[in-house]
Design an enzyme around this catalytic site. Structure first.
Site, PDB file in Angstrom:
ATOM      1  N   GLY A   1     -25.172  17.295 -23.314  1.00  0.00           N
ATOM      2  CA  GLY A   1     -24.427  16.060 -23.103  1.00  0.00           C
ATOM      3  C   GLY A   1     -22.954  16.241 -23.360  1.00  0.00           C
TER       4      GLY A   1
ATOM      5  CE1 TYR B   1     -28.522  22.859 -14.781  1.00  0.00           C
ATOM      6  CE2 TYR B   1     -29.338  20.797 -15.687  1.00  0.00           C
ATOM      7  CZ  TYR B   1     -28.283  21.575 -15.238  1.00  0.00           C
ATOM      8  OH  TYR B   1     -27.013  21.086 -15.244  1.00  0.00           O
TER       9      TYR B   1
ATOM     10  CG  ASN C   1     -33.064  14.052 -25.674  1.00  0.00           C
ATOM     11  OD1 ASN C   1     -33.608  15.150 -25.766  1.00  0.00           O
ATOM     12  ND2 ASN C   1     -32.686  13.576 -24.508  1.00  0.00           N
ATOM     13  N   GLY C   2     -33.828  10.835 -24.646  1.00  0.00           N
ATOM     14  CA  GLY C   2     -34.964  10.445 -23.808  1.00  0.00           C
ATOM     15  C   GLY C   2     -34.689   9.139 -23.110  1.00  0.00           C
TER      16      GLY C   2
ATOM     17  CB  CYS D   1     -28.721  12.832 -25.579  1.00  0.00           C
ATOM     18  SG  CYS D   1     -28.315  11.447 -24.517  1.00  0.00           S
TER      19      CYS D   1
ATOM     20  CB  CYS E   1     -43.781  16.028 -17.467  1.00  0.00           C
ATOM     21  SG  CYS E   1     -43.264  14.787 -16.255  1.00  0.00           S
TER      22      CYS E   1
HETATM   23  P1  AMP Z   1     -26.666  19.630  -6.134  1.00  0.00           P
HETATM   24  O1  AMP Z   1     -25.291  20.024  -5.732  1.00  0.00           O
HETATM   25  O2  AMP Z   1     -26.794  18.119  -6.176  1.00  0.00           O
HETATM   26  O3  AMP Z   1     -27.735  20.262  -5.325  1.00  0.00           O
HETATM   27  O4  AMP Z   1     -26.832  20.090  -7.642  1.00  0.00           O
HETATM   28  C1  AMP Z   1     -27.621  21.180  -8.028  1.00  0.00           C
HETATM   29  C2  AMP Z   1     -27.113  21.772  -9.329  1.00  0.00           C
HETATM   30  O5  AMP Z   1     -26.968  20.753 -10.303  1.00  0.00           O
HETATM   31  C3  AMP Z   1     -28.102  22.757  -9.893  1.00  0.00           C
HETATM   32  O6  AMP Z   1     -27.720  24.056  -9.569  1.00  0.00           O
HETATM   33  C4  AMP Z   1     -28.063  22.535 -11.379  1.00  0.00           C
HETATM   34  O7  AMP Z   1     -27.210  23.492 -11.970  1.00  0.00           O
HETATM   35  C5  AMP Z   1     -27.462  21.163 -11.562  1.00  0.00           C
HETATM   36  N1  AMP Z   1     -28.476  20.163 -11.952  1.00  0.00           N
HETATM   37  C6  AMP Z   1     -29.750  20.079 -11.617  1.00  0.00           C
HETATM   38  N2  AMP Z   1     -30.337  18.983 -12.175  1.00  0.00           N
HETATM   39  C7  AMP Z   1     -29.398  18.371 -12.897  1.00  0.00           C
HETATM   40  C8  AMP Z   1     -29.366  17.208 -13.720  1.00  0.00           C
HETATM   41  N3  AMP Z   1     -30.428  16.440 -13.897  1.00  0.00           N
HETATM   42  N4  AMP Z   1     -28.205  16.901 -14.300  1.00  0.00           N
HETATM   43  C9  AMP Z   1     -27.112  17.653 -14.113  1.00  0.00           C
HETATM   44  N5  AMP Z   1     -27.071  18.754 -13.366  1.00  0.00           N
HETATM   45  C10 AMP Z   1     -28.189  19.128 -12.752  1.00  0.00           C
END
Ligand code: AMP
Length: 477
Positions: free
Chosen positions: A41, A261, A119-120, A13, A450
């Site tokens: 979020g 990301y 957040n966490g 968040c 981490c």
């Molecule tokens: P996927 O289609 O499941 O391989 O989703 C990969 C994409 O989801 C990546 O290109 C990121 O932009 C996004 N992504 C990666 N990790 C997360 C996360 N924890 N929550 C939401 N989106 C994510």
């Protein structure tokens, strides 16, 4: 028997707090701060404010499901009068939780009214909840955050001031938390001993801020003062920032995925520019996985800076291959699986003119299930790209996260049961290269981090099964 309420939710968040010592209203600062943190979020948003000149007798708040600009109208915002307040944007999780999980939590307790945003994700949230429940506590939500608010209120009965209560509460918490708390008449921030999630302090004239990310401070024209340190509580009152350590943070562990990301490209976390981390990742990929190609492109948003890095490292020109429609709000009617399969792409479109007849290197931040990248490779090829070479600016995702990153269960992580070659084939790429685990330290030089989702090295311990990790990614294209 443990009921549903014993399930914790993963929370990635955004939190924001403001205190104006000249007595002016802070709701609009918090609104713009949250707007800048919207990427953290999209499930719900909320603001609570109080007036210190009236001894904080009243707390006004508004929270609801939706994006910041859907939740607040000008009228609602103007009605939130107060010079001290906190706000929150909540990440969507598949594990449940509706409006009652929206934050800030505003609780009335023996010493007054307290507002808190978190957040966490705690690793001992279930145990703490169980312990509190056996002494009569009742909970209205499934979130860890409510447990923290309850603990602070309970500790306040035995302590002289609110910051001491926050201190003793945080000493009981395991896992990830960046907290902002407003309580008569103090703005308090706390960051877990590992520093999993970011939190920083800002200032503009006589107003002080706490924010998940520095980019939100830029948005409101505030200067960055400093990061809250892992294991530190800061108490902002009477225009001074008091600092205290609630835990000794010999070992810290910032979430490396924030740099890859989550965080905004224009933010700094603990002094490290997120943009530079991403460019470095791209350069490393260019170095380790070179290829003959005509153009490097990035998948918006977090893939863009890494693509710049790949282009710089490889000397292959950088281009813009995608148009992203950012106006997809919560109430938007998302295409069904059938519609998606038959080619309905609402968020991303390829700029045909850029890619047709070219050999493309496409850089993205991560592959989780593999669905997104498979679609994008196909879109590029349909638009006439001759070859698509995929470079990923993170290592393969292989483990759950117990510290607030929303990762699907292991059987849905494509890298768990497939080799890189199998993944390459399944996504239809001509070649595929991932950032190597050994290179992660180059993304945030000099900082401990981490990398458990890639390595399984859970420095902050793991949660019990009931914690409900492994929520689905719900904001995917
Ligand atoms: P996927 O289609 O499941 O391989 O989703 C990969 C994409 O989801 C990546 O290109 C990121 O932009 C996004 N992504 C990666 N990790 C997360 C996360 N924890 N929550 C939401 N989106 C994510």
């Amino acid at each position: 028997m443990r009921e549903d309420i014993m399930t914790g939710l993963g929370e990635e968040c955004g939190v924001f707090g403001a205190y104006d010592f000249d007595g002016e209203n802070v709701a609009s600062y918090i609104y713009y701060g949250l707007f800048a943190l919207q990427h953290r979020g999209q499930e719900s948003a909320g603001i609570s404010v109080t007036n210190t000149s009236e001894n904080c007798k009243n707390v006004m708040f508004h929270k609801d499901q939706g994006l910041v600009d859907e939740v607040f109208t000008k009228k609602t915002l103007n009605s939130l009068k107060g010079n001290l307040g906190v706000g929150h944007v909540r990440y969507s999780t598949a594990g449940g939780g509706g409006i009652e999980c929206a934050q800030p939590f505003v609780i009335h307790y023996i010493k007054g009214i307290l507002s808190m945003a978190h957040n966490g994700n705690l690793t001992n949230g279930v145990e703490l909840k169980q312990e509190l429940a056996t002494t009569g506590a009742i909970f209205q939500t499934t979130t860890d955050s409510e447990v923290i608010a309850y603990l602070i209120a309970r500790e306040r009965l035995h302590t002289l001031c609110i910051e001491d209560a926050v201190k003793s509460a945080t000493q009981k918490l395991e896992g990830a938390f960046s907290l902002v708390v407003s309580s008569p008449a103090k703005l308090i921030g706390a960051r877990d001993r590992f520093g999993f999630r970011p939190l920083c302090i800002g200032r503009k004239d006589n107003t002080y801020f706490l924010s998940s990310e520095t980019a939100a401070l830029d948005t409101i024209g505030a200067e960055f003062v400093r990061d809250v340190e892992p294991g530190e509580i800061v108490t902002i009152t009477d225009g001074v920032i008091k600092s205290e350590k609630f835990a000794d943070s010999k070992k810290t562990a910032r979430c490396v995925f924030e740099y890859i990301y989550f965080a905004r490209t224009d933010s700094y976390i603990d002094g490290q520019s997120v943009y530079s981390s991403r460019v470095t990742a791209g350069k490393l990929l260019a170095d380790k996985f070179p290829v003959d190609a005509d153009l490097v492109v990035g998948v918006p948003e977090s893939g863009l800076a890494a693509a710049v890095g790949y282009s710089q490292g490889s000397k292959i020109p950088y281009g813009m291959a995608f148009y992203k429609n950012s106006y997809v709000g919560r109430t938007f009617i998302k295409p069904s699986q059938n519609e998606r399969t038959s080619g309905v792409q609402v968020k991303l479109n390829v700029i045909r003119e850029v890619v047709k007849g070219k050999r493309i290197v496409m850089v993205d931040d991560s592959i989780v299930r593999g669905t997104t990248i498979r679609n994008i490779v196909k879109m590029l090829k349909d638009a006439g790209a001759l070859e698509v070479h995929v470079r990923v600016s993170s290592p393969p995702f292989r483990h759950p996260c117990y510290y607030g990153t929303d990762v699907p269960s292991r059987e849905n992580l494509v890298a768990v049961n497939h080799t890189v070659e199998e993944i390459r084939e399944s996504i239809g790429a001509d070649s595929l290269g991932y950032l190597e685990i050994d290179d992660l330290d180059k993304l945030c030089p000099g900082l401990e981090f981490c990398d458990a989702c890639f390595t399984g090295n859970f420095v902050g311990g793991v949660a019990s099964e009931e914690e409900g990790n492994g929520c689905c990614l719900t904001k995917l294209v």
